[in-house]
Motif scaffolding. Structure first.
Motif, mmCIF file in Angstrom:
data_model
loop_
_atom_site.group_PDB
_atom_site.id
_atom_site.type_symbol
_atom_site.label_atom_id
_atom_site.label_comp_id
_atom_site.label_asym_id
_atom_site.label_seq_id
_atom_site.Cartn_x
_atom_site.Cartn_y
_atom_site.Cartn_z
ATOM 1 N N MET A 1 72.589 49.343 34.336
ATOM 2 C CA MET A 1 73.131 48.252 33.527
ATOM 3 C C MET A 1 73.108 46.984 34.377
ATOM 4 N N GLU B 1 81.432 48.490 37.578
ATOM 5 C CA GLU B 1 82.507 49.442 37.290
ATOM 6 C C GLU B 1 81.854 50.651 36.628
ATOM 7 N N PHE B 2 82.099 51.849 37.158
ATOM 8 C CA PHE B 2 81.434 53.024 36.593
ATOM 9 C C PHE B 2 81.763 53.151 35.100
ATOM 10 N N CYS B 3 80.708 53.219 34.271
ATOM 11 C CA CYS B 3 80.931 53.184 32.830
ATOM 12 C C CYS B 3 80.139 54.275 32.115
ATOM 13 N N HIS C 1 75.374 53.756 34.077
ATOM 14 C CA HIS C 1 76.054 52.622 34.744
ATOM 15 C C HIS C 1 75.125 51.904 35.725
ATOM 16 N N CYS D 1 76.381 45.736 36.647
ATOM 17 C CA CYS D 1 77.688 46.245 36.268
ATOM 18 C C CYS D 1 78.315 46.878 37.511
ATOM 19 N N TRP E 1 74.104 50.527 27.478
ATOM 20 C CA TRP E 1 74.387 49.892 28.727
ATOM 21 C C TRP E 1 73.545 48.658 28.793
ATOM 22 N N HIS F 1 83.611 47.742 31.773
ATOM 23 C CA HIS F 1 82.487 47.374 32.628
ATOM 24 C C HIS F 1 82.994 46.302 33.591
#
Ligand code: CUA
Length: 355
Positions: free
Chosen positions: A234, A225-227, A231, A223, A149, A188
């Motif tokens: 990040m 967007e849940f990744c 997350h 970031c 991340w 992301h």
């Protein structure tokens, strides 16, 4: 803010003494509201300031978005007052039956024509705002790749030179910089709230956006967007610099790493080589040419380490190397907890010296 704080504690416990049971009930309500509202307000208002706020815009696009927000908020408040006022009027003051003609006019006018007009107006106002973020840049292109991340960053100058960096974005003020965004595995989303809107990073395609800072300063990107597990960890720092300062920084960023300047840093460099760090990381000008992890050639000059989660200090670098999996769950970098604290601090001195 201090007034709000004082409000939250200045609650008179005797304000319902001697009340009847029913009156007692009524008198307690404002007390509760006064207890609950101020802390909620503090939390809400805290979001308006700081380095990662859409309401503290220092980018051309972010100013447009913040204005859009306030226009929408103002409109929503006016509509809420209007609807609530009408509701009170018809339930309390005008209880007589309405003629069918009036009722139909109210339903069609207030339920169809009015919302359609308002929404069409808002659409016409907000759609052009999206176009500016897709505008071409003034020359500089920043390629950003979302990793697990962290952020791989490559600056491409108008002359075609490419400068590799990571986990930090620096931009010249007053110029529109183009961003080319992609990712290898997860989706992301690249977002610098103080500068503009967010853009998704999608495997197999390149999304384009542009940003134009209008003031110097250091801000935070995240970031959006849940990744996966890390997350929330990040992030990255963004520094908007005067154009000449940015040119000087980019020239320096393009150069090879400086040699270790102290005995501790020299020992750190030896440990870095012996532990095989160069298999994943590049330190230009040395044998370390790995491309799996972030480029560390000038890691010492960044605002933070670990993709925006720790201050860039010798102790923090040692902590990070020792406990990567603890500090950033499921990160690719293994933790080097077999190293002594002295060795970790030596590594910290070496990396902090890579300015
Ligand atoms: Cu990357 Cu969320």
């Amino acid at each position: 803010m201090s007034d709000i704080l004082r409000m939250s504690f200045a609650i008179d416990p005797s304000d319902h003494c001697g009340a009847t049971r029913a009156g007692h009930h009524r008198a307690r309500r404002p007390g509760r509201a006064r207890r609950v509202l101020p802390p909620l307000l503090i939390v809400a208002l805290a979001g308006c300031q700081g380095r990662q706020s859409v309401l503290n815009p220092i980018g051309e696009d972010a100013v447009d978005l913040a204005t859009l927000f306030w226009v929408m908020l103002g409109g929503a408040v006016v509509l809420w007052l209007l609807v609530t006022g009408l509701f009170i009027y018809v339930t309390r003051f005008r209880t007589a039956e309405m003629s069918r003609r009036w009722a139909e006019a109210l339903i069609i006018g207030g339920g169809v024509v009015f919302p359609a007009t308002v929404l069409a107006g808002l659409l016409a106002y907000s759609l052009p705002l999206m176009a500016t973020q897709r505008m071409a840049g003034d020359g500089l292109v920043v390629h950003v790749t979302g990793e697990q991340w962290w952020w791989r960053v490559v600056y491409e100058t108008p002359e075609g030179a490419r400068v590799v960096s990571a986990n930090e974005i620096r931009l010249p003020v007053g110029e529109r910089t183009a961003f080319r965004l992609t990712t290898n595995q997860m989706i992301h989303s690249f977002w610098i709230p103080a500068l503009g809107g967010k853009t998704d990073m999608i495997p197999g395609r390149e999304n384009v956006m542009s940003l134009k800072p209008i003031e110097t300063g250091v801000f935070r990107g995240q970031c959006a967007e849940f990744c996966g597990a890390s997350h929330a960890l990040m992030a990255f720092e963004v520094e908007a610099m005067a154009p000449e300062a940015f040119e000087a920084w980019l020239d320096r960023e393009a150069q090879d790493a400086v040699p270790p300047a102290s005995a501790a840093a020299e020992r750190g460099a030896a440990i870095f080589a012996a532990e095989g760090c160069g298999a994943c990381h590049t330190v230009r000008g040395t044998d370390a040419i790995g491309r799996v992890g972030p480029d560390l050639t000038h890691v010492g000059s960044r605002h933070s380490i670990g993709a925006g989660i720790l201050p860039n200090q010798v102790e923090a670098i040692a902590d990070w190397i020792q406990r990567t999996e603890h500090l950033k769950p499921e990160v690719d970098m293994p933790q080097y907890d077999h190293l002594s604290r002295e060795a970790l601090l030596d590594l910290g001195h070496y990396l902090k010296g890579l300015e």
